[in-house]
Design a protein around this motif. Structure first.
Motif, mmCIF file in Angstrom:
data_model
loop_
_atom_site.group_PDB
_atom_site.id
_atom_site.type_symbol
_atom_site.label_atom_id
_atom_site.label_comp_id
_atom_site.label_asym_id
_atom_site.label_seq_id
_atom_site.Cartn_x
_atom_site.Cartn_y
_atom_site.Cartn_z
ATOM 1 N N LYS B 194 -14.437 17.274 26.852
ATOM 2 C CA LYS B 194 -14.354 16.360 25.708
ATOM 3 C C LYS B 194 -14.819 17.065 24.427
ATOM 4 O O LYS B 194 -14.149 17.013 23.392
ATOM 5 C CB LYS B 194 -15.225 15.118 25.988
ATOM 6 C CG LYS B 194 -15.389 14.169 24.819
ATOM 7 C CD LYS B 194 -14.149 13.344 24.528
ATOM 8 C CE LYS B 194 -14.330 12.497 23.262
ATOM 9 N NZ LYS B 194 -13.245 11.586 22.997
ATOM 10 N N ARG B 198 -12.128 17.851 21.551
ATOM 11 C CA ARG B 198 -12.445 17.060 20.345
ATOM 12 C C ARG B 198 -12.449 17.985 19.123
ATOM 13 O O ARG B 198 -11.815 17.715 18.101
ATOM 14 C CB ARG B 198 -13.839 16.454 20.551
ATOM 15 C CG ARG B 198 -14.214 15.352 19.632
ATOM 16 C CD ARG B 198 -15.712 15.071 19.782
ATOM 17 N NE ARG B 198 -16.429 15.761 18.740
ATOM 18 C CZ ARG B 198 -17.548 16.452 18.904
ATOM 19 N NH1 ARG B 198 -18.100 16.587 20.081
ATOM 20 N NH2 ARG B 198 -18.120 17.044 17.871
ATOM 21 N N PRO B 256 -8.992 13.153 22.974
ATOM 22 C CA PRO B 256 -9.879 14.166 22.398
ATOM 23 C C PRO B 256 -10.694 13.701 21.194
ATOM 24 O O PRO B 256 -11.836 14.105 21.028
ATOM 25 C CB PRO B 256 -8.920 15.291 21.970
ATOM 26 C CG PRO B 256 -7.650 15.040 22.670
ATOM 27 C CD PRO B 256 -7.586 13.582 22.977
ATOM 28 N N LEU B 257 -10.100 12.873 20.358
ATOM 29 C CA LEU B 257 -10.767 12.531 19.105
ATOM 30 C C LEU B 257 -11.878 11.501 19.329
ATOM 31 O O LEU B 257 -11.716 10.579 20.124
ATOM 32 C CB LEU B 257 -9.728 11.968 18.125
ATOM 33 C CG LEU B 257 -10.163 11.779 16.692
ATOM 34 C CD1 LEU B 257 -10.543 13.107 16.040
ATOM 35 C CD2 LEU B 257 -9.033 11.127 15.881
ATOM 36 N N ASN B 258 -12.974 11.681 18.611
ATOM 37 C CA ASN B 258 -14.041 10.687 18.615
ATOM 38 C C ASN B 258 -13.540 9.471 17.823
ATOM 39 O O ASN B 258 -13.256 9.590 16.629
ATOM 40 C CB ASN B 258 -15.278 11.302 17.957
ATOM 41 C CG ASN B 258 -16.512 10.481 18.209
ATOM 42 O OD1 ASN B 258 -16.412 9.294 18.505
ATOM 43 N ND2 ASN B 258 -17.670 11.105 18.086
ATOM 44 N N GLU B 264 -18.827 11.257 14.100
ATOM 45 C CA GLU B 264 -18.255 12.605 14.299
ATOM 46 C C GLU B 264 -18.784 13.551 13.217
ATOM 47 O O GLU B 264 -18.320 13.520 12.074
ATOM 48 C CB GLU B 264 -16.721 12.529 14.238
ATOM 49 C CG GLU B 264 -16.011 13.861 14.332
ATOM 50 C CD GLU B 264 -16.449 14.692 15.511
ATOM 51 O OE1 GLU B 264 -16.069 14.363 16.637
ATOM 52 O OE2 GLU B 264 -17.209 15.673 15.311
#
Lengths: 299, 292
Positions: B194, B198, B256-258, B264
């Motif tokens: 992750k 990310r 993947p993205l917060n 973030e």
């Protein structure tokens, strides 16, 4: 003496000799340079090959522009390259279009000569530097040159060429010069200018320039020490060339050398030197190699 | 690795690739060759960024900048179970290898975006490896799995001692640095799935946006916005097909993205051109609205 294939003409044999000698010159001088000067010498040698590649790329680009050819990968690999044809190189073309050329070279007489004369690693330097400099210079510095395997590496079965020129990497002006679809008024290319040059003419010019850039770069990078190494290399080369020629011809004369060696023994008779005058490159070739070779061959 | 962990890892990697494919396709549909130029430039920026960070990591650890270290230590790509490589030669000057299976190529193929993937391959590796070694690496990739008919990716990446200027030779090779004492224990961890994806997703998106704005200003940003909106739909569809109903926890673990941009920290360094706000409005909000 090597076995001559039954379909070979006198011209074919001469072309092989010329190519071998051009290759040997680089191998023997390169080996001497690395042996005497180590990494500093290798640095100069690599730079010399890059300058040589850039010189050839620039000339081919100019030739293509004058003939109305587009500067792209199809033209680079199909229209009048400066290398004379030969019967010993075998390759497979997978793709040859304006944006990409993909091929495998299955046999390379240059790699074979370098191997036979114990200069395989020197050959690899040539492959690493020359192709990148040549194709990149040819295509305004925008070609992507991928050479993942070469026959100058142990254990490889072919040279793998994948050379790209993406329109998206080019400026508007470059696009029009490289690809017909971006040119509002494309010219009809005059391909008649690209008659195959003779092996003598072709290799003589290649040899001169490759040697010239080696001589100049070596002296530029390493001064007197570089010059001394060059002289040692030319002496060694004269001996190697003498043996090579003797194996092929018991009583060589000037006419034989004219047709089978890619440098004129009287360098002042070669007009190509007019453009390549820096330093003492020509004089050293004359005194430390040509004169010596003639003497050793008793011509 | 458990089956669940592997499934998450695969999702994270796949969606990093899908983002590139959808944004890339949108740019090319919108601007033609100019869009391709944006995509290539953005990919180069991204490669340069990764190469630069990798180099700094090695310098901070007292390591030499060479091909052996580049390919064995401190990489930022999380490990995965789907990539198979055959290493042929690895030393300080050379890395020669074949990649026999590549999940990135597979996912681009599945989404009909092999041509976009090919652009990634052409631009990323050269920019990353070249930047890592101060622009002196020769990157040859004669075959890639993103190209029709190729059976493997053929990498031949070379850094020659003799190509370096004198001041860089000791930075890259021990033999030019007689006083060099190698660090006793070098352990540069590979990021977790992750954490790794990310960071990669965010930077890849950021640099595509940067290139789009540089070359097409507002129009470029608008195209990225459209791409993000399409992406929200594609992601929703893919997850719903995989799992049926989705909750936020699943999204946080598999995308993947917060999804909470306030949480973030990377946006601080990669926030130009309104990158964070655009991701929030054009992608995260529509994604959450569609999924939950």
């Amino acid at each position: 003496m090597r076995q001559i294939p039954p379909d070979y003409t006198k011209e074919d044999i001469e072309a092989d000799h010329l190519q071998d000698q051009y290759t040997l010159m680089f191998g023997i001088l390169g080996r001497r340079i690395l042996g005497e000067l180590g990494t500093d010498g290798e640095q100069a040698l690599r730079e010399a090959v890059r300058r040589y590649g850039a010189d050839r790329g620039l000339r081919d680009r100019q030739k293509h522009l004058e003939a109305g050819c587009k500067i792209n990968m199809y033209s680079a690999f199909n229209c009048g390259a400066g290398l004379p044809g030969n019967k010993r190189t075998h390759s497979i073309r997978f793709q040859s279009v304006p944006e990409v050329h993909t091929s495998q070279v299955l046999t390379c007489p240059m790699a074979e000569i370098w191997d036979r004369y114990d200069c395989f690693d020197i050959g690899r330097i040539y492959c690493e530097e020359f192709h990148f400099a040549y194709y990149n210079t040819y295509a305004f510095g925008k070609a992507k040159v991928n050479l993942a395997t070469t026959l100058t590496e142990r254990g490889t079965e072919y040279c793998s060429f994948h050379v790209l020129l993406n329109p998206a990497d080019l400026s508007e002006e470059e696009k029009a010069r490289c690809f017909e679809e971006y040119d509002e008024k494309p010219e009809e290319a005059d391909l008649s200018q690209f008659q195959r040059i003779s092996a003598q003419e072709g290799y003589r010019f290649l040899y001169l320039r490759l040697y010239y850039y080696m001589a100049v770069t070596l002296q530029e990078y390493l001064g007197e020490q570089g010059k001394e190494t060059l002289i040692h290399g030319l002496h060694e080369l004269a001996g190697v060339v003498r043996d090579y020629i003797r194996e092929e011809e018991q009583t060589p004369d000037l006419c034989y050398l004219e047709n089978n060696y890619p440098a004129k023994m009287d360098t002042s008779q070669d007009p190509n030197w007019m453009v390549y005058q820096e330093g003492s490159a020509r004089e050293l070739l004359q005194t430390e190699f040509c004169d010596r070779l003639m003497k050793e061959l008793q011509i | 690795m458990t089956e669940l962990e592997e499934s998450r890892l695969n999702n994270l990697e796949d969606h990093y690739c899908i983002m590139y494919a959808i944004l890339g396709r949108t740019l090319m549909e919108e601007f033609g060759t100019d869009g391709e130029a944006i995509l290539r430039q953005g990919t180069r920026y991204y490669g340069q960024n990764r190469g630069r960070i990798h180099r700094q990591k090695h310098l901070d650890a007292g390591m030499k900048i060479n091909m052996y270290n580049l390919f064995t230590s401190g990489g930022d790509l999380p490990g995965d179970t789907r990539t198979f490589r055959e290493a042929q030669r690895l030393n300080e000057e050379e890395r020669v290898s074949h990649t026999l299976t590549c999940p990135m190529a597979d996912i681009w193929g599945a989404y009909g975006c092999m041509d976009i993937g090919r652009i990634y391959c052409e631009e990323f590796h050269c920019a990353c490896y070249s930047t890592y070694a101060y622009g002196y690496t020769k990157v040859n990739i004669a075959k890639t799995l993103t190209q029709e008919g190729d059976e493997y990716c053929a990498f031949n990446v070379v850094l020659r001692k003799a190509d370096l200027p004198e001041e860089l030779q000791p930075v890259c090779f021990e033999e030019f640095d007689p006083d060099y004492v190698p660090p006793e224990e070098v352990s540069l961890p590979v990021p977790g799935a992750k954490e790794g994806y990310r960071s990669l997703w965010l930077r890849l998106y950021y640099f595509l946006l940067q290139a789009a704005v540089e070359q097409k200003q507002e129009q470029g940003k608008k195209a990225i916005e459209e791409g993000l909106q399409k992406l929200a739909g594609t992601v929703t569809e893919a997850f719903q097909k995989q799992k049926g109903s989705i909750d936020r926890e699943f999204l946080e673990e598999n995308y993947p993205l917060n999804l909470d941009t306030g949480q973030e920290p990377m946006w601080k360094d990669y926030g130009n051109n309104g990158a964070k706000e655009l991701a929030e409005e054009a992608f995260i909000k529509p994604l959450l609205a569609k999924c939950l």
